[in-house]
Design a protein around this motif. Structure first.
Motif, PDB file in Angstrom:
ATOM      1  N   TYR A 184      37.278  89.940  62.570  1.00 28.21           N
ATOM      2  CA  TYR A 184      38.330  89.090  62.014  1.00 28.21           C
ATOM      3  C   TYR A 184      39.468  89.948  61.465  1.00 28.21           C
ATOM      4  CZ  TYR A 184      35.064  85.102  62.108  1.00 28.21           C
ATOM      5  OH  TYR A 184      34.202  84.102  62.486  1.00 28.21           O
ATOM      6  N   PHE A 185      39.117  90.942  60.678  1.00 32.35           N
ATOM      7  CA  PHE A 185      40.128  91.779  60.018  1.00 32.35           C
ATOM      8  C   PHE A 185      41.010  92.468  61.060  1.00 32.35           C
ATOM      9  CE2 PHE A 185      42.010  95.282  57.801  1.00 32.35           C
ATOM     10  CZ  PHE A 185      42.106  94.882  56.472  1.00 32.35           C
ATOM     11  N   THR A 186      40.388  93.140  62.003  1.00 37.28           N
ATOM     12  CA  THR A 186      41.152  93.941  62.965  1.00 37.28           C
ATOM     13  C   THR A 186      41.932  93.080  63.950  1.00 37.28           C
ATOM     14  OG1 THR A 186      39.163  94.130  64.343  1.00 37.28           O
ATOM     15  CG2 THR A 186      39.609  95.912  62.775  1.00 37.28           C
ATOM     16  N   ARG A 187      41.342  91.987  64.431  1.00 41.26           N
ATOM     17  CA  ARG A 187      42.035  91.185  65.432  1.00 41.26           C
ATOM     18  C   ARG A 187      43.196  90.398  64.831  1.00 41.26           C
ATOM     19  NH1 ARG A 187      42.419  92.744  70.046  1.00 41.26           N
ATOM     20  NH2 ARG A 187      42.785  90.633  70.841  1.00 41.26           N
ATOM     21  N   TYR A 188      43.051  89.888  63.619  1.00 41.26           N
ATOM     22  CA  TYR A 188      44.171  89.184  62.990  1.00 41.26           C
ATOM     23  C   TYR A 188      45.305  90.149  62.673  1.00 41.26           C
ATOM     24  CZ  TYR A 188      42.374  84.428  62.544  1.00 41.26           C
ATOM     25  OH  TYR A 188      41.961  83.144  62.818  1.00 41.26           O
ATOM     26  N   ARG A 189      44.979  91.369  62.243  1.00 45.89           N
ATOM     27  CA  ARG A 189      46.024  92.377  62.014  1.00 45.89           C
ATOM     28  C   ARG A 189      46.660  92.807  63.332  1.00 45.89           C
ATOM     29  NH1 ARG A 189      45.831  95.001  56.718  1.00 45.89           N
ATOM     30  NH2 ARG A 189      46.537  96.966  57.623  1.00 45.89           N
ATOM     31  N   HIS A 190      45.875  92.832  64.387  1.00 43.86           N
ATOM     32  CA  HIS A 190      46.407  93.150  65.706  1.00 43.86           C
ATOM     33  C   HIS A 190      47.498  92.156  66.111  1.00 43.86           C
ATOM     34  CE1 HIS A 190      46.373  94.405  69.968  1.00 43.86           C
ATOM     35  NE2 HIS A 190      46.355  93.112  70.262  1.00 43.86           N
ATOM     36  N   HIS A 191      47.366  90.928  65.652  1.00 42.84           N
ATOM     37  CA  HIS A 191      48.364  89.893  65.945  1.00 42.84           C
ATOM     38  C   HIS A 191      49.412  89.797  64.837  1.00 42.84           C
ATOM     39  CE1 HIS A 191      46.610  88.122  69.585  1.00 42.84           C
ATOM     40  NE2 HIS A 191      45.437  88.393  69.054  1.00 42.84           N
ATOM     41  N   SER A 192      49.588  90.904  64.108  1.00 36.55           N
ATOM     42  CA  SER A 192      50.645  91.051  63.085  1.00 36.55           C
ATOM     43  C   SER A 192      50.448  90.136  61.890  1.00 36.55           C
ATOM     44  CB  SER A 192      52.036  90.807  63.705  1.00 36.55           C
ATOM     45  OG  SER A 192      52.272  91.718  64.752  1.00 36.55           O
ATOM     46  N   GLU A 193      49.221  89.687  61.654  1.00 37.88           N
ATOM     47  CA  GLU A 193      48.915  88.930  60.447  1.00 37.88           C
ATOM     48  C   GLU A 193      48.622  89.921  59.316  1.00 37.88           C
ATOM     49  OE1 GLU A 193      48.566  85.522  60.008  1.00 37.88           O
ATOM     50  OE2 GLU A 193      47.865  84.621  61.880  1.00 37.88           O
TER      51      GLU A 193
ATOM     52  N   LYS B  70      42.289  91.097  53.062  1.00 34.52           N
ATOM     53  CA  LYS B  70      40.859  91.368  53.052  1.00 34.52           C
ATOM     54  C   LYS B  70      40.131  90.197  53.685  1.00 34.52           C
ATOM     55  CE  LYS B  70      40.655  89.699  48.286  1.00 34.52           C
ATOM     56  NZ  LYS B  70      40.374  90.071  46.892  1.00 34.52           N
ATOM     57  N   VAL B  71      38.898  90.451  54.027  1.00 37.33           N
ATOM     58  CA  VAL B  71      38.012  89.378  54.485  1.00 37.33           C
ATOM     59  C   VAL B  71      36.815  89.350  53.530  1.00 37.33           C
ATOM     60  CG1 VAL B  71      38.723  89.421  56.895  1.00 37.33           C
ATOM     61  CG2 VAL B  71      36.893  90.930  56.141  1.00 37.33           C
ATOM     62  N   ILE B  72      36.294  88.156  53.305  1.00 38.25           N
ATOM     63  CA  ILE B  72      35.257  87.969  52.282  1.00 38.25           C
ATOM     64  C   ILE B  72      34.047  87.278  52.888  1.00 38.25           C
ATOM     65  CG2 ILE B  72      34.691  86.841  50.093  1.00 38.25           C
ATOM     66  CD1 ILE B  72      37.696  86.926  49.427  1.00 38.25           C
ATOM     67  N   LEU B  73      32.886  87.864  52.667  1.00 39.82           N
ATOM     68  CA  LEU B  73      31.617  87.191  52.934  1.00 39.82           C
ATOM     69  C   LEU B  73      31.178  86.529  51.637  1.00 39.82           C
ATOM     70  CD1 LEU B  73      29.679  89.830  55.071  1.00 39.82           C
ATOM     71  CD2 LEU B  73      30.178  87.492  55.769  1.00 39.82           C
ATOM     72  N   LEU B  74      31.109  85.206  51.626  1.00 39.03           N
ATOM     73  CA  LEU B  74      30.823  84.487  50.389  1.00 39.03           C
ATOM     74  C   LEU B  74      29.429  83.862  50.458  1.00 39.03           C
ATOM     75  CD1 LEU B  74      31.954  83.576  47.655  1.00 39.03           C
ATOM     76  CD2 LEU B  74      32.841  81.531  48.790  1.00 39.03           C
ATOM     77  N   TYR B  75      28.587  84.257  49.510  1.00 34.82           N
ATOM     78  CA  TYR B  75      27.196  83.814  49.449  1.00 34.82           C
ATOM     79  C   TYR B  75      26.944  83.062  48.146  1.00 34.82           C
ATOM     80  CZ  TYR B  75      26.374  87.453  53.013  1.00 34.82           C
ATOM     81  OH  TYR B  75      26.403  88.233  54.135  1.00 34.82           O
TER      82      TYR B  75
ATOM     83  N   GLU C 252      41.882 100.297  57.656  1.00 34.85           N
ATOM     84  CA  GLU C 252      41.522  99.684  58.925  1.00 34.85           C
ATOM     85  C   GLU C 252      40.737  98.395  58.712  1.00 34.85           C
ATOM     86  OE1 GLU C 252      38.718 101.609  61.769  1.00 34.85           O
ATOM     87  OE2 GLU C 252      40.493 101.673  63.034  1.00 34.85           O
ATOM     88  N   ALA C 253      39.960  98.349  57.631  1.00 34.10           N
ATOM     89  CA  ALA C 253      39.212  97.134  57.336  1.00 34.10           C
ATOM     90  C   ALA C 253      38.758  97.149  55.889  1.00 34.10           C
ATOM     91  CB  ALA C 253      38.007  97.006  58.252  1.00 34.10           C
ATOM     92  N   LYS C 254      38.762  95.958  55.281  1.00 34.72           N
ATOM     93  CA  LYS C 254      38.262  95.802  53.913  1.00 34.72           C
ATOM     94  C   LYS C 254      37.453  94.508  53.872  1.00 34.72           C
ATOM     95  CE  LYS C 254      39.732  95.476  49.072  1.00 34.72           C
ATOM     96  NZ  LYS C 254      40.901  95.346  48.160  1.00 34.72           N
ATOM     97  N   ILE C 255      36.151  94.678  53.722  1.00 32.86           N
ATOM     98  CA  ILE C 255      35.232  93.541  53.707  1.00 32.86           C
ATOM     99  C   ILE C 255      34.567  93.466  52.343  1.00 32.86           C
ATOM    100  CG2 ILE C 255      33.200  92.482  54.783  1.00 32.86           C
ATOM    101  CD1 ILE C 255      33.853  94.165  57.291  1.00 32.86           C
ATOM    102  N   GLU C 256      34.690  92.329  51.687  1.00 33.22           N
ATOM    103  CA  GLU C 256      34.117  92.155  50.362  1.00 33.22           C
ATOM    104  C   GLU C 256      32.929  91.200  50.416  1.00 33.22           C
ATOM    105  OE1 GLU C 256      36.948  91.091  47.404  1.00 33.22           O
ATOM    106  OE2 GLU C 256      38.293  92.772  47.854  1.00 33.22           O
ATOM    107  N   VAL C 257      31.870  91.567  49.727  1.00 30.55           N
ATOM    108  CA  VAL C 257      30.713  90.693  49.559  1.00 30.55           C
ATOM    109  C   VAL C 257      30.818  90.057  48.173  1.00 30.55           C
ATOM    110  CG1 VAL C 257      28.194  90.546  49.405  1.00 30.55           C
ATOM    111  CG2 VAL C 257      29.271  92.073  51.082  1.00 30.55           C
ATOM    112  N   LYS C 258      30.954  88.730  48.142  1.00 28.88           N
ATOM    113  CA  LYS C 258      31.159  88.025  46.883  1.00 28.88           C
ATOM    114  C   LYS C 258      30.151  86.887  46.740  1.00 28.88           C
ATOM    115  CE  LYS C 258      34.913  90.095  45.290  1.00 28.88           C
ATOM    116  NZ  LYS C 258      34.967  90.734  43.951  1.00 28.88           N
TER     117      LYS C 258
END
Length: 428
Positions: A360-369, A373-378, A402-408
């Protein structure tokens, strides 16, 4: 006799277990195992709803209520954490979450009026149907022209020659005719009455039974249908009778026994089961929209693919994140949230979940978004702490994120869910 037990996801029940004063019989377990066998070969796997174990069955991550033909009602509640085993408290939370669900497995429902004050989940859904029928009765039962064939003493409508010869070749004083009559005995009302009659036998709550009997009095001139699938096909789609729509959808759930799931079979008297992942996602999405009223909050977006040059090919793997939050400010910042209904253990998120978020992080940034960050929410866990996974792209002695994934985590029993979500998304 009302034999109702309450368990949580992944709990097990065995022959001769005594749960909440109710003894589990061999017949109870046999009917549950037959249900599992009947579900085998459907779209779902054998053990999607229940799993066979030695001398018993184990619940999976479907929650709701089911009833065996031998009369055992099983309420399956969400498994939140070891510290929350109060069934009353969990049941209220489950209803609050369920109220936010708009659609599951292609079926749309309005459950915003579910009451968390009912003690019995099955009675709760029965009362929902009663409320929908009450709305219909206040508007008035649908009347329509219904084609009737009958052997009459006088000529009315169209004479059916073949039936006339067959039935009245001796008695010339009668006429076998086909005619239209304006009455309430249409398909919609037959379905409603049939469902009320069925629920009267299913309910054990005095209030629901009383209300159903009162409503049945209004359907005195309506017949019960003994072939609901055919009768459902005869239902009219006329706009002036759209107020029947919700009740008909609930009736379909009760009479066809298909629930929000894909099982078939006749071993159970009733089942209304929900995939817990879908409920959790709907609940968080609803709270996100309330927490960020000035932002664009979308769900199940299908805008991008995992690979370029997809050309509509299925093998290009369309991305479908659960929740997308987009800033209306000039920054255009984006936060992607995927909800995971899992109680994390000490080994943390699964590798596949992290791979998914990295994509998600890399492909959305690839499309200039501008993905911040992206969040895994539990749901809250006591076994694994919140943390951040980062990767960098090093070039020319400089590093770019290149990527920032947070576990929350979210504490579902808290009264300030929206504030928690604001803190989770934070530097947006």
């Amino acid at each position: 006799m009302n034999r109702t037990i309450t368990i949580a996801e992944y709990d097990r029940i065995h022959i001769n277990d005594v749960l909440q004063g109710i003894k589990i019989t061999q017949k109870d377990i046999l009917e549950l195992r037959n249900f599992i066998d009947e579900s085998n070969g459907e779209i779902s796997s054998l053990s999607e709803y229940l799993k066979p174990i030695r001398n018993g069955v184990q619940a999976n991550n479907y929650v709701g209520v089911l009833q065996t033909k031998s009369g055992l009602t099983i309420e399956i509640l969400p498994k939140i954490s070891r510290t929350h085993q109060n069934h009353v408290e969990v049941k209220k939370l489950f209803i609050r979450m369920l109220r936010t669900v708009k659609q599951i497995n292609g079926k749309s429902f309005d459950m915003s009026h579910l009451s968390e004050h009912k003690n019995n989940v099955l009675e709760l859904f029965i009362s929902m149907f009663i409320s929908e029928v009450d709305r219909i009765l206040k508007r008035g039962l649908k009347s329509d022209y219904i084609t009737t064939r009958s052997n009459e003493t006088f000529l009315k409508g169209k004479l059916l020659l073949q039936q006339q010869i067959q039935h009245n070749s001796v008695n010339k004083a009668k006429f076998y005719t086909e005619f239209d009559e304006f009455e309430v005995d249409g398909a919609e009302n037959q379905i409603i009455k049939t469902t009320l009659t069925y629920l009267l036998s299913l309910s054990h709550e005095a209030k629901n039974q009383r209300l159903i009997r009162e409503q049945l009095l209004c359907f005195e001139n309506v017949n019960v249908t003994y072939n609901p699938p055919v009768t459902f096909q005869l239902i009219s789609k006329k706009r002036q009778f759209s107020y029947y729509e919700r009740a008909i959808k609930w009736a379909e759930i009760f009479l066809k026994r298909k629930s929000f799931t894909s099982f078939k079979g006749s071993s159970l008297a009733f089942a209304l089961l929900f995939p817990m992942e879908a409920i959790f996602e709907a609940y968080i999405a609803d709270k996100m929209k309330r927490a960020f009223p000035d932002f664009k909050v979308g769900t199940q977006e299908q805008q991008y693919f995992l690979f370029d040059g997809h050309g509509g090919s299925k093998s290009s793997y369309r991305l479908r994140p659960d929740i997308i939050i987009r800033s209306n400010h000039e920054s255009g910042n984006v936060v992607i949230v995927d909800t995971k209904w899992k109680l994390l253990k000490a080994d943390g998120p699964s590798q596949s979940d992290l791979y998914q978020m990295y994509a998600y992080f890399t492909r959305y940034r690839h499309h200039s978004e501008t993905v911040v960050k992206v969040i895994l929410l539990y749901p809250k866990s006591d076994h694994y702490g919140e943390r951040v996974f980062k990767s960098f792209n090093f070039s020319d002695n400089q590093s770019d994120l290149e990527a920032k994934i947070e576990v929350k985590y979210i504490d579902l029993f808290s009264n300030n869910i929206e504030s928690q979500l604001q803190n989770i998304v934070a530097d947006f």
